[in-house]
Design an enzyme around this catalytic site. Structure first.
Site, PDB file in Angstrom:
ATOM      1  N   TYR A  56       0.838  -1.194   0.000  1.00 17.64           N
ATOM      2  CA  TYR A  56       0.000   0.000   0.000  1.00 17.64           C
ATOM      3  C   TYR A  56       0.875   1.247   0.000  1.00 17.64           C
ATOM      4  CZ  TYR A  56      -3.707  -3.277   1.436  1.00 17.64           C
ATOM      5  OH  TYR A  56      -4.585  -4.334   1.521  1.00 17.64           O
ATOM      6  N   PRO A 201     -15.737  -4.128   2.129  1.00 10.61           N
ATOM      7  CA  PRO A 201     -17.104  -4.502   2.536  1.00 10.61           C
ATOM      8  C   PRO A 201     -18.161  -3.486   2.114  1.00 10.61           C
ATOM      9  CG  PRO A 201     -15.922  -3.585   4.405  1.00 10.61           C
ATOM     10  CD  PRO A 201     -14.914  -3.728   3.288  1.00 10.61           C
ATOM     11  N   LEU A 202     -17.720  -2.287   1.703  1.00 14.87           N
ATOM     12  CA  LEU A 202     -18.655  -1.273   1.226  1.00 14.87           C
ATOM     13  C   LEU A 202     -18.578  -1.130  -0.291  1.00 14.87           C
ATOM     14  CD1 LEU A 202     -18.170   1.378   4.048  1.00 14.87           C
ATOM     15  CD2 LEU A 202     -19.971  -0.351   3.809  1.00 14.87           C
TER      16      LEU A 202
END
Length: 327
Positions: A56, A201-202
């Site tokens: 990241y 998850p969204l």
């Protein structure tokens, strides 16, 4: 916030964890002050499990988290990952020497001498997962990690690895628009006492309080490459997402809180890790663990977002090479 266990032998953590990929700029520009605000808000809400990775940034997310930890003195449960190399000829490595070197690098960036959870970010088919599990067992014995996990894997890989060194957690994409884990992986984690950690998850921002706009300049190239955000798919997906936002409002919830509550209702071993670049968006998740998922509410969600409703693949061809496909 309610607590859930991070694997059979793991610590209790908040029912929601924090995904920290956005600190590295993969979903649009950000800065350290905003990332610190996100971490502060998550901690204040009772989120005690933070998930990052060497890739990241690369490295930016771990570096930001390390400076935040040093400045705050908090002791969250930390997960990090390694395996994605950015080497076009050898894009994924599960070689033990490589993994250990990357783990040591993560320690320096995070300012810690162990992590609670260390994942292989992707599985390298050429390396038997039993060898990976053996290496992880040695890292546990050495006190460098408290538990280990795998990301974007199949139920078969989970069973094989778990038989050598018990797995603490599996992290795969799972949400109301990506339901593949329901075809065996979610259930296998439950049977084995393994935490299931849904990332995105969204739906990569689709289930926000307001509609996202892929044409916006800060949307991020990583998401733009995904077919679900491209025409004609996005128009169909946006329409469904707006219907879900309307439903959430009818019940007095934010759309992100309701989407997370739906995930939490899929099993006591499920610990979603939403991520964000802004503290305001983190606040939209508050109360997700308190929502009563009544049969009536579940039925209405199913009517608005039936299984398989999303248009387009979740990944582009290039992005989908490393995740294991088992159905």
């Amino acid at each position: 916030m309610k607590q859930r266990k991070l694997g059979a032998a793991g610590p209790h953590v908040g029912a929601l964890g924090l995904g920290c990929m956005s600190f590295g700029g993969l979903t649009g520009p950000t800065n350290e002050a905003d990332s610190f605000a996100v971490l502060d808000k998550a901690w204040d809400m009772g989120m005690t499990h933070f998930d990052t990775a060497n890739i990241y940034g690369p490295y930016t997310s771990e570096e930001v988290m390390g400076r935040w930890l040093a400045s705050r003195g908090h002791k969250p449960s930390i997960a990090t990952k390694a395996s994605i190399t950015r080497d076009g000829k050898h894009p994924v490595s599960n070689d033990p020497a490589y993994l250990e070197a990357e783990l040591e690098g993560s320690f320096k960036r995070l300012g810690v001498d162990y992590v609670d959870l260390f994942y292989i970010h992707r599985r390298e088919p050429a390396v038997p997962v039993e060898d990976v599990a053996g290496f992880m067992g040695r890292m546990i014995e050495a006190g460098k990690i408290r538990g280990w996990g795998m990301s974007e894997i199949s139920p078969t890989t989970l069973r094989r690895g778990h038989a050598v060194t018990p797995v603490s957690a599996v992290q795969n994409e799972y949400s109301l628009w990506t339901r593949l884990p329901e075809l065996g992986l979610l259930q296998e984690c439950g049977r084995l006492g393994v935490a299931f950690i849904p990332f995105s998850p969204l739906a990569r921002g689709v289930f926000g309080r307001s509609a996202i706009d892929p044409s916006h300049s800060d949307f991020g190239a990583f998401r733009l490459e995904m077919p679900r955000f491209q025409a004609p798919n996005w128009a169909q997906n946006r329409s469904r997402a707006q219907a879900f936002q309307t439903l959430a409002a009818e019940y007095g919830h934010s759309a992100p809180a309701l989407a997370l509550a739906w995930l939490l209702a899929q099993g006591d071993h499920v610990i979603p890790i939403p991520g964000s670049r802004t503290a305001a968006h983190v606040g939209d998740w508050e109360g997700a663990d308190q929502i009563d998922m009544t049969p009536d509410l579940v039925a209405k969600i199913d009517a608005v977002l039936p299984v398989g409703w999303a248009w387009g693949d979740r990944y582009s061809e290039g992005q989908s090479k490393a995740p294991e496909r088992y159905c």
